[in-house]
Design a protein around this motif. Sequence first.
Motif, short mmCIF file in Angstrom:
data_model
loop_
_atom_site.label_atom_id
_atom_site.label_comp_id
_atom_site.label_asym_id
_atom_site.label_seq_id
_atom_site.Cartn_x
_atom_site.Cartn_y
_atom_site.Cartn_z
N ALA A 295 0.84 -1.20 0.00
CA ALA A 295 0.00 0.00 0.00
C ALA A 295 0.87 1.24 0.00
CB ALA A 295 -0.92 0.01 1.22
N ARG A 296 0.32 2.31 -0.54
CA ARG A 296 0.96 3.62 -0.42
C ARG A 296 0.24 4.38 0.69
NH1 ARG A 296 0.59 8.98 -4.26
NH2 ARG A 296 2.28 10.15 -3.25
N LEU A 297 0.99 4.76 1.71
CA LEU A 297 0.37 5.42 2.86
C LEU A 297 0.36 6.93 2.72
CD1 LEU A 297 1.72 3.27 5.82
CD2 LEU A 297 -0.29 2.94 4.38
N GLY A 298 1.10 7.45 1.74
CA GLY A 298 1.13 8.89 1.53
C GLY A 298 2.54 9.34 1.21
N GLY A 299 2.67 10.40 0.39
CA GLY A 299 3.99 10.90 0.05
C GLY A 299 4.84 9.82 -0.57
N ASP A 300 6.05 9.65 -0.04
CA ASP A 300 6.94 8.59 -0.53
C ASP A 300 7.01 7.44 0.46
OD1 ASP A 300 8.22 10.21 1.31
OD2 ASP A 300 10.21 9.78 0.54
N GLU A 301 5.94 7.24 1.22
CA GLU A 301 5.89 6.17 2.22
C GLU A 301 5.00 5.03 1.71
OE1 GLU A 301 4.56 7.81 5.88
OE2 GLU A 301 6.42 8.92 6.26
N PHE A 302 5.54 3.82 1.81
CA PHE A 302 4.83 2.62 1.40
C PHE A 302 4.87 1.62 2.55
CE2 PHE A 302 6.47 4.67 -2.36
CZ PHE A 302 5.45 4.58 -3.29
N ALA A 303 3.98 0.64 2.48
CA ALA A 303 3.95 -0.39 3.51
C ALA A 303 3.71 -1.74 2.86
CB ALA A 303 2.86 -0.11 4.54
N VAL A 304 4.37 -2.76 3.40
CA VAL A 304 4.12 -4.15 2.99
C VAL A 304 3.62 -4.88 4.24
CG1 VAL A 304 5.08 -6.27 2.07
CG2 VAL A 304 5.93 -4.05 1.25
N LEU A 305 2.36 -5.28 4.19
CA LEU A 305 1.72 -5.96 5.32
C LEU A 305 1.72 -7.46 5.06
CD1 LEU A 305 0.03 -5.81 7.96
CD2 LEU A 305 -2.00 -5.60 6.50
N VAL A 306 2.19 -8.22 6.05
CA VAL A 306 2.18 -9.68 5.98
C VAL A 306 1.26 -10.18 7.08
CG1 VAL A 306 3.56 -11.79 6.05
CG2 VAL A 306 4.54 -9.68 5.11
N CYS A 307 0.05 -10.61 6.70
CA CYS A 307 -0.98 -10.95 7.69
C CYS A 307 -0.70 -12.28 8.40
CB CYS A 307 -2.35 -11.00 7.02
SG CYS A 307 -2.91 -9.39 6.43
N ASP A 308 0.05 -13.15 7.77
CA ASP A 308 0.39 -14.43 8.40
C ASP A 308 1.90 -14.59 8.38
OD1 ASP A 308 -2.06 -15.97 9.19
OD2 ASP A 308 -2.58 -15.48 7.12
N SER A 309 2.56 -13.85 9.24
CA SER A 309 4.02 -13.85 9.27
C SER A 309 4.55 -15.16 9.83
CB SER A 309 4.52 -12.68 10.11
OG SER A 309 5.89 -12.80 10.38
N ALA A 310 5.72 -15.56 9.31
CA ALA A 310 6.37 -16.77 9.80
C ALA A 310 7.46 -16.46 10.82
CB ALA A 310 6.98 -17.54 8.63
N GLY A 311 7.62 -15.18 11.18
CA GLY A 311 8.63 -14.80 12.16
C GLY A 311 9.44 -13.60 11.70
N SER A 312 10.26 -13.08 12.62
CA SER A 312 11.02 -11.87 12.32
C SER A 312 12.05 -12.10 11.21
CB SER A 312 11.72 -11.37 13.59
OG SER A 312 12.58 -12.37 14.11
N GLU A 313 12.57 -13.34 11.10
CA GLU A 313 13.54 -13.61 10.04
C GLU A 313 12.92 -13.43 8.67
OE1 GLU A 313 15.36 -17.38 10.56
OE2 GLU A 313 16.38 -16.84 12.44
N GLN A 314 11.67 -13.84 8.53
CA GLN A 314 10.98 -13.66 7.25
C GLN A 314 10.85 -12.17 6.93
OE1 GLN A 314 6.82 -14.44 7.26
NE2 GLN A 314 6.64 -14.54 5.03
N LEU A 315 10.50 -11.37 7.93
CA LEU A 315 10.28 -9.95 7.69
C LEU A 315 11.58 -9.21 7.42
CD1 LEU A 315 7.60 -8.27 7.73
CD2 LEU A 315 7.41 -10.61 8.54
#
Length: 663
Positions: A295-315
């Motif tokens: 998603a684009r949250l505004g300006g030059d800011e974007f977000a990648v949301l992972v609803c079923d994360s497998a852990g911090s290493e994945q992120l």
Amino acid sequence: MPGRNEGADRRCPVCSTPLSREGRHPGALLDALQASESRFRAAFADAGIGMALVGPDDLIIEANPAFAAMIGYEAPELVDTHIHQIIDPEDTPRRLYLELVRGERDRLRVEKQLKHRDGRVVWSNVTISLIRNGSGEPLYTLAMVEDVTEQRLLGDQLAYQALHDPLTRLPNRSLFFERLNAAFDSAAAAVAPAAVTGAVPVTSAVSVTSAVSGAGVGAAGAAVAAEVAGAAVAAGPAGAVGGGPGRRVGLCYVDLDGFAAINETLGHHIGDELLVAVAARLERGFARGEGRLVARLGGDEFAVLVCDSAGSEQLTALAADLIKTLEEPFDVAGQQLAVTASVGVVERQVRETTPTDLLKDADATLYWSKSDGRARWTLYDPARGAYQLSRQRLATALRPALERGEFAVEYQPLVGLADGTVHGAEALVRWRHPRYGTISPDRFIPLAEESGAIVPLGKWVLEESCRQAKRWLTEFPDTETFVSVNLAARQIWDSDVVADVAKALETTGLPARLLQLEITESAVLGPGGRPVQALQALADMGVRIAIDDFGTGYSNLAYLSRLPVHVLKLDGSFIAGFREPGPGGRPDNRSRRTDADEQIVGAMVQLAHALGLTVTAEGIENASQAERLRITGCDTAQGWYFARPGEAERVAAILREDRARTA
């Protein structure tokens, strides 16, 4: 009784036909019935709204031209057609329809998708009424159908615009928060049925999206609906696959480095094209898979949301891929543009956080990435977060604390190395916090400088210190003990420091010669002429100027000769090297450092004296350091060896001892 059967034998005077009990001619009843039927058929056939009579066996008895045209047929073709060839059966509407056919209800309103002959979907609002016979038994049903496809298409368009960024076509903040909330709310997976007197929800996707946009979603907007409802389905009920108490969620918060410079130098139209290219690259590379949203949250800011994360290493691996992907140059308007990105990463169990906290921590982590050097990712650190939170709380409380009188000034004596007497004292501010106790300056002074609270705080410290120095002067007129007050660079830039000092001296009655102002060399020797002009004006008033922490900043000796400076305060790091020789008198690395520090200090003292300046050493811890500094020619010193910072009365007590010793 007379008159009881009076109407029974009545006949028509013209044709002698027996009349009805009400005295009406049977032919008139037939004519009225025929006229009524003619009117109904005319209305049925000519109505602009679709109509159909359906028997209890779900077969169409008759359909009007409007209904037939709505789904691409001729009216006669629909006779004896089963309604499920036109409308897909659904559990809730079907159950309600059977209740109507059984006579348990008289009317039903439902929203349905009709199957057009050419395969497309026609959205309609359907009102079904039960027709009963003379004895009240169910006979057949009358369906009145309104085509609302155009309204639905318009609703789709409005829903899409409400949920997507108009520039990049990525999901916007609204859709991002819908998906984020859905990941936290297992109840979002189930759409509660509406109360059954009115409209019946057709699909969960339609209901979810209608709740978001208020406009409803039709056939052309099924993708929009699925995009919102997909998160609800992915969230699932507690205990379902992909849900439950162990469910994890992750977020990569992305910000382009240096994007503002591109906008300013190349123009906003180039910046917009770059954002479109970035969005396309992010969507192509990171929107794949269920439970993912870019998603684009505004300006030059974007977000990648992972609803079923497998852990911090994945992120963190995802964040590293994001940075690498965006490092490749972009071809924009015939030129290549290179950008980097900073990424804040948060990953945790759903039950341990909230959507608000997740986004807040991601924002903080993105700020850490920026402050740590950019073009990197940073994983959220609870300890660092707690530290930042405490800093924010202290920064917010600074100005109110000053108004409540929570600050106090302590004083550390400045002792002459030649005679061992107190020449002055440095004023050191302390925060007596009602909850955290005494807070040292190294914790709150940087916050005060960042927030601008250093200006009112500095004024207060200046006036309080001048007032105390005046008391010393009154009690010890022969010593002329001066007070040394630290001056922040922001006090010079954000206020009229010359006027502030003049007011403090006038208000307290302290002679200007007994006030010394300390400022770091980096603040004095930095760019711009305002500090130098202010210091010159203060020196002209008779105030002494001291360069604090000398030797750790620019150390521009040539520039120093042109400044209105009276005192150099050597940084304590030089004094730390003044230690005893190595064990057994043998030289070691420590003794070599001591020799080097002594030579450096000696050279600085000689240089300062050549320029007509006096030298003060900070951080004296023992008698050996004091003696060796005296030998180098250092003028005054301060440190725990002489006295720790304390109440003003402690300085007064030392002055009384000095007076008694010399009397």
